[in-house]
Write a protein that holds these residues in place. Sequence first.
Motif, PDB file in Angstrom:
ATOM      1  N   CYS A   1       0.889  -1.179   0.000  1.00 16.67           N
ATOM      2  CA  CYS A   1       0.000   0.000   0.000  1.00 16.67           C
ATOM      3  C   CYS A   1       0.912   1.210   0.000  1.00 16.67           C
ATOM      4  CB  CYS A   1      -0.876   0.001   1.251  1.00 16.67           C
ATOM      5  SG  CYS A   1      -1.848  -1.495   1.455  1.00 16.67           S
TER       6      CYS A   1
ATOM      7  N   ALA B   1       1.319   4.275  -1.880  1.00 17.42           N
ATOM      8  CA  ALA B   1       1.149   5.716  -2.143  1.00 17.42           C
ATOM      9  C   ALA B   1       0.906   6.495  -0.843  1.00 17.42           C
ATOM     10  CB  ALA B   1      -0.024   5.923  -3.099  1.00 17.42           C
ATOM     11  N   PRO B   2       1.440   7.683  -0.687  1.00 19.30           N
ATOM     12  CA  PRO B   2       2.176   8.486  -1.669  1.00 19.30           C
ATOM     13  C   PRO B   2       3.663   8.163  -1.818  1.00 19.30           C
ATOM     14  CG  PRO B   2       1.914   9.727   0.354  1.00 19.30           C
ATOM     15  CD  PRO B   2       1.206   8.429   0.564  1.00 19.30           C
ATOM     16  N   GLY B   3       4.130   7.069  -1.263  1.00 18.19           N
ATOM     17  CA  GLY B   3       5.484   6.625  -1.565  1.00 18.19           C
ATOM     18  C   GLY B   3       6.557   7.015  -0.568  1.00 18.19           C
ATOM     19  N   MET B   4       6.144   7.520   0.586  1.00 17.88           N
ATOM     20  CA  MET B   4       7.151   7.986   1.540  1.00 17.88           C
ATOM     21  C   MET B   4       8.034   6.842   2.043  1.00 17.88           C
ATOM     22  SD  MET B   4       6.641  11.197   1.699  1.00 17.88           S
ATOM     23  CE  MET B   4       7.433  11.812   3.167  1.00 17.88           C
ATOM     24  N   LYS B   5       7.413   5.708   2.302  1.00 15.38           N
ATOM     25  CA  LYS B   5       8.224   4.600   2.837  1.00 15.38           C
ATOM     26  C   LYS B   5       9.030   3.949   1.722  1.00 15.38           C
ATOM     27  CE  LYS B   5       5.287   4.026   6.805  1.00 15.38           C
ATOM     28  NZ  LYS B   5       4.190   4.886   6.322  1.00 15.38           N
TER      29      LYS B   5
ATOM     30  N   ASP C   1      -0.153   0.313  -5.307  1.00 18.55           N
ATOM     31  CA  ASP C   1      -1.292   0.985  -4.660  1.00 18.55           C
ATOM     32  C   ASP C   1      -2.482   0.838  -5.583  1.00 18.55           C
ATOM     33  OD1 ASP C   1      -1.410   3.125  -2.139  1.00 18.55           O
ATOM     34  OD2 ASP C   1      -3.081   3.271  -3.544  1.00 18.55           O
TER      35      ASP C   1
ATOM     36  N   ARG D   1      -3.611   8.345  -6.514  1.00 24.42           N
ATOM     37  CA  ARG D   1      -2.543   8.395  -5.511  1.00 24.42           C
ATOM     38  C   ARG D   1      -1.273   7.765  -6.077  1.00 24.42           C
ATOM     39  NH1 ARG D   1      -3.860   9.269  -0.092  1.00 24.42           N
ATOM     40  NH2 ARG D   1      -2.335   7.766   0.650  1.00 24.42           N
TER      41      ARG D   1
ATOM     42  N   GLU E   1      -5.428  -3.980  -6.495  1.00 26.70           N
ATOM     43  CA  GLU E   1      -5.987  -4.288  -5.190  1.00 26.70           C
ATOM     44  C   GLU E   1      -5.079  -5.385  -4.606  1.00 26.70           C
ATOM     45  OE1 GLU E   1      -8.813  -3.791  -3.090  1.00 26.70           O
ATOM     46  OE2 GLU E   1      -7.829  -5.436  -2.042  1.00 26.70           O
ATOM     47  N   PHE E   2      -4.501  -5.116  -3.454  1.00 23.37           N
ATOM     48  CA  PHE E   2      -3.476  -6.032  -2.934  1.00 23.37           C
ATOM     49  C   PHE E   2      -3.978  -7.466  -2.807  1.00 23.37           C
ATOM     50  CE2 PHE E   2      -1.538  -8.065   0.855  1.00 23.37           C
ATOM     51  CZ  PHE E   2      -0.303  -8.342   0.280  1.00 23.37           C
TER      52      PHE E   2
ATOM     53  N   ASP F   1       1.115  -1.196   4.912  1.00 24.78           N
ATOM     54  CA  ASP F   1       0.812   0.096   5.556  1.00 24.78           C
ATOM     55  C   ASP F   1      -0.562   0.522   5.054  1.00 24.78           C
ATOM     56  OD1 ASP F   1       0.945   2.573   6.765  1.00 24.78           O
ATOM     57  OD2 ASP F   1       2.357   3.433   5.318  1.00 24.78           O
TER      58      ASP F   1
HETATM   59  C1  LIG Z   1      -1.516   4.847   4.755  1.00 23.71           C
HETATM   60  S1  LIG Z   1      -1.489   4.996   3.045  1.00 23.71           S
HETATM   61  C2  LIG Z   1       0.110   4.385   2.656  1.00 23.71           C
HETATM   62  C3  LIG Z   1       1.207   5.369   2.933  1.00 23.71           C
HETATM   63  C4  LIG Z   1       2.513   4.968   2.285  1.00 23.71           C
HETATM   64  N1  LIG Z   1       2.951   3.653   2.693  1.00 23.71           N
HETATM   65  C5  LIG Z   1       3.607   5.951   2.574  1.00 23.71           C
HETATM   66  O1  LIG Z   1       4.413   5.745   3.479  1.00 23.71           O
HETATM   67  O2  LIG Z   1       3.668   6.979   1.879  1.00 23.71           O
HETATM   68  C6  LIG Z   1      -2.483   3.663   2.564  1.00 23.71           C
HETATM   69  C7  LIG Z   1      -2.536   3.413   1.077  1.00 23.71           C
HETATM   70  O3  LIG Z   1      -3.117   2.134   0.886  1.00 23.71           O
HETATM   71  C8  LIG Z   1      -3.816   2.154  -0.334  1.00 23.71           C
HETATM   72  N2  LIG Z   1      -4.736   1.019  -0.304  1.00 23.71           N
HETATM   73  C9  LIG Z   1      -5.862   0.892   0.443  1.00 23.71           C
HETATM   74  N3  LIG Z   1      -6.416  -0.297   0.234  1.00 23.71           N
HETATM   75  C10 LIG Z   1      -5.631  -0.968  -0.629  1.00 23.71           C
HETATM   76  C11 LIG Z   1      -5.693  -2.252  -1.218  1.00 23.71           C
HETATM   77  N4  LIG Z   1      -6.676  -3.092  -0.933  1.00 23.71           N
HETATM   78  N5  LIG Z   1      -4.729  -2.602  -2.072  1.00 23.71           N
HETATM   79  C12 LIG Z   1      -3.722  -1.744  -2.370  1.00 23.71           C
HETATM   80  N6  LIG Z   1      -3.619  -0.513  -1.856  1.00 23.71           N
HETATM   81  C13 LIG Z   1      -4.559  -0.127  -0.990  1.00 23.71           C
HETATM   82  C14 LIG Z   1      -4.475   3.499  -0.330  1.00 23.71           C
HETATM   83  O4  LIG Z   1      -4.802   3.882  -1.647  1.00 23.71           O
HETATM   84  C15 LIG Z   1      -3.408   4.376   0.298  1.00 23.71           C
HETATM   85  O5  LIG Z   1      -2.648   5.003  -0.691  1.00 23.71           O
END
Ligand SMILES: C[S@@+](CC[C@H](N)C(=O)[O-])C[C@H]1O[C@@H](n2cnc3c(N)ncnc32)[C@H](O)[C@@H]1O
Length: 510
Positions: free
Chosen positions: A264, A266-270, A288, A293, A314-315, A332
């Motif tokens: 998960c 986006a926005p890609g910080m990790k 993502d 995003r 979708e993961f 995340d």
């Molecule tokens: C908390 S943010 C992630 C922050 C990111 N790891 C960072 O450090 O920048 C959660 C992300 O999970 C994505 N997301 C939510 N459900 C998802 C799924 N089922 N499969 C893939 N991505 C998903 C959302 O679109 C969102 O961008």
Amino acid sequence: MSPIMASKNNRNKKNVRPDPKRIKRQKLHKAYYSAANVLWQLNEKSGSLNSLMNRFTGDKCIKMIYALAVKVLKNRDIIEQIKTKLPDFDTNTLNSYLIEILIAELLFGEKSFLKYRRKDEVQYVIENQQKITDHYANVKNSAKDNVSIDRKNPWIRYIRINYLKNSKSELMEKLKKLGFIHKAYNNNGEKISFDQFKALASSLNNDEFIFDYHFDDVFVFNDESTKKLIELYENGSIAMQDKSSLLAIEAMKLEVNMIIMDACAAPGMKTAAIASRLNNKCTIYANDKDKKRFNDMKILLSRNGVKFKSLTQEFTQIDPIKYPDLDILLLDPSCSGSGINRRLEYNNLSIDNQYHNDNVTKRCENLAKFQLAILQSALSFNAKRIVYCTCSKYQIENENVIHQLFELNPDINYEIIDPMPEWPYRGQGDYPFSSLCLRADYENTMTNGFFCCVLQRKHLESHDVDNDGKIESDNKNNNNDDETESKTPKKNKKSRKSSTAANFIITKYM
Ligand SMILES: C[S@@+](CC[C@H](N)C(=O)[O-])C[C@H]1O[C@@H](n2cnc3c(N)ncnc32)[C@H](O)[C@@H]1O
């Protein structure tokens, strides 16, 4: 007739052609509209402040847009209170976010907008100028002890060095040129205590910074210094990343050549932090499901020089068989964001009230179901290490989810390990694993709220272990030059379950 309509009609009655220069002077700067749009998008939960600001990379007005938006966010509780005292307006005609910006400018800014009388929102604020300033004086007097107005806790800002753009010493030089002074800390050569560090961080002046206590690639600034750092942020030299989110990166125990999936991303910080720490010497699948995003993430990652392979799925629908050799699977997932006390848009919310609000509780329960589904799917990847994290403060999204995962999977091939024994703040609840989880918050660690739990695969397959019994990183073609859709690696296909684990029901969670 409302005063606004009246002024409109008066203007329409004038048949004299206005002086074009005067019209130009009267136009509200476009940064005001952009900042209003940022506030609207924050309200729509379309991204964090940082990710929304990314869209203005390269825009000459970025500093102004940021400053205008931040002024509202920092003072939103006061502005909200003031707004309740003002005459109602038609939100279809007037942009309420723009009005908030103008109120903030009137009270805390340069007030230069006052000359732009052509704009209805400006007109509205001017007409209510006296009321606004009077109410502000009242609110201020009656709330002398209100933390959100006179902050008791000095805010600090963490920045992460992007090693893909500069080394630590190069960044120090750049900071020096900007007028920053590095404040060294030691106690006659002895490491100071974390409490001493926190006290020092709280007392930083606007032109000072210190190294972080735990992470080598993190510097600590006074929050007010942020505006001077925008250029370094824009050119990718630094990331504005709260230290808490680096717990997840630390928990990975990164090694060169690892294969990592950021499920998960986006926005890609990790993703960016992983690539920086490994100097791009790894394979990162950044996934993502949200295309918008995801596209923002691509901009951020390319600005930061990150190499990665992109996935927008979708993961729970990703076929684990295509990713048989993951060293790390980072989860995340979306969460309540309740830990982000520094996320300015949540400043005015009281966590307790928020949590006890029925709707929020319901939302957290739904989020927890989704988070569990993500974890459940993650098991099918058989990654060597799964790092689960959220920026939620609530146990329901954190320890409880982990507990349920183990309840649902009595034969789980993972054990929970403590990735950072020196970290001072631990998981909550009476679970046997609580003390192995990492937590962060402002009170204990001077960061955002964060939770991190590491699941380590128990039975390593023979090829994972070298002669010394150490886990081998077995990627090993480091084919990460281009951002491409993943190709199926050949190894280990037999031992994989060809299941997406999508059979685990996901309810509508967002
Ligand atoms: C908390 S943010 C992630 C922050 C990111 N790891 C960072 O450090 O920048 C959660 C992300 O999970 C994505 N997301 C939510 N459900 C998802 C799924 N089922 N499969 C893939 N991505 C998903 C959302 O679109 C969102 O961008």
